[in-house]
Design an enzyme around this catalytic site. Sequence first.
Site, PDB file in Angstrom:
ATOM      1  CD  GLU A  75      -3.011  -0.880   0.031  1.00  0.00           C
ATOM      2  OE1 GLU A  75      -3.251   0.268  -0.403  1.00  0.00           O
ATOM      3  OE2 GLU A  75      -3.561  -1.894  -0.424  1.00  0.00           O
TER       4      GLU A  75
ATOM      5  CG  ASN B 239      -0.764   5.372  -0.934  1.00  0.00           C
ATOM      6  OD1 ASN B 239      -1.627   4.978  -1.712  1.00  0.00           O
ATOM      7  ND2 ASN B 239      -0.993   5.549   0.347  1.00  0.00           N
TER       8      ASN B 239
ATOM      9  NE  ARG C 194      -4.820   3.322  -6.111  1.00  0.00           N
ATOM     10  CZ  ARG C 194      -4.218   2.190  -5.769  1.00  0.00           C
ATOM     11  NH1 ARG C 194      -4.286   1.151  -6.552  1.00  0.00           N
ATOM     12  NH2 ARG C 194      -3.559   2.101  -4.648  1.00  0.00           N
TER      13      ARG C 194
END
Length: 158
Positions: A50, A54, A108
Site C-alpha cells: 500500500e 501510494n 482506487r
Amino acid sequence: MKEIFENEMKLEFISKSTNEAFARVAVAAFAAQLDPTIEEISDIKTAVSEAVTNCIIHGYENKQGIVKIVGHLRQNEIILEISDKGKGIEDIEIAKEPLYTTKPNLERSGMGFTIMESFMDRMEIESIVGLGTKVTMSKKIKPKLEQEDEDFKMFTKC
C-alpha cells in the site's frame, strides 16, 4: 542521540508499478530475521504494498522518481520508512479518511492508509507539498513461545 538497531537495510528503486512486488519480497526477507508467523509477514507485505503503491500512483503520478525504503530491526520489532520525493499531501487528515481518493478514475479504493494502520501496530505520515511524503510504520513480532501459548489456548477452547 542516535537510536541503536540490531540490523538495518536501505532500498531504492524506480517508481514503476512492477517494483511493488520486489519491495514486498525484499522487506519480507528482511523481516524474516525476526521469525514472524505467516500472518505477520503477510500483514507487513500488505502494508508495504500500500505504501509503495501510494508513492508510485500519488507521489509521482505519471512521472518517474525514486521510492526509498529504510528498514530497522529492534528486538522483536520491524520499523519501516517508505518515502518519495513526489508532490506531497496537502491535507494528511483528509487523505487518511477511509474511501478518500484523488484517483477515482483508476478505481482506487481510498483505503491505503486505513489498511496500513490496521495491518501494522503504528503508522505516521510526514509530508510537505512539493517535497514528498514519508510513511513510518512498525510492527512487533510475537516471540515464538508467546505465539505457541496463544495457539495452545485457542486449541484447548475447541
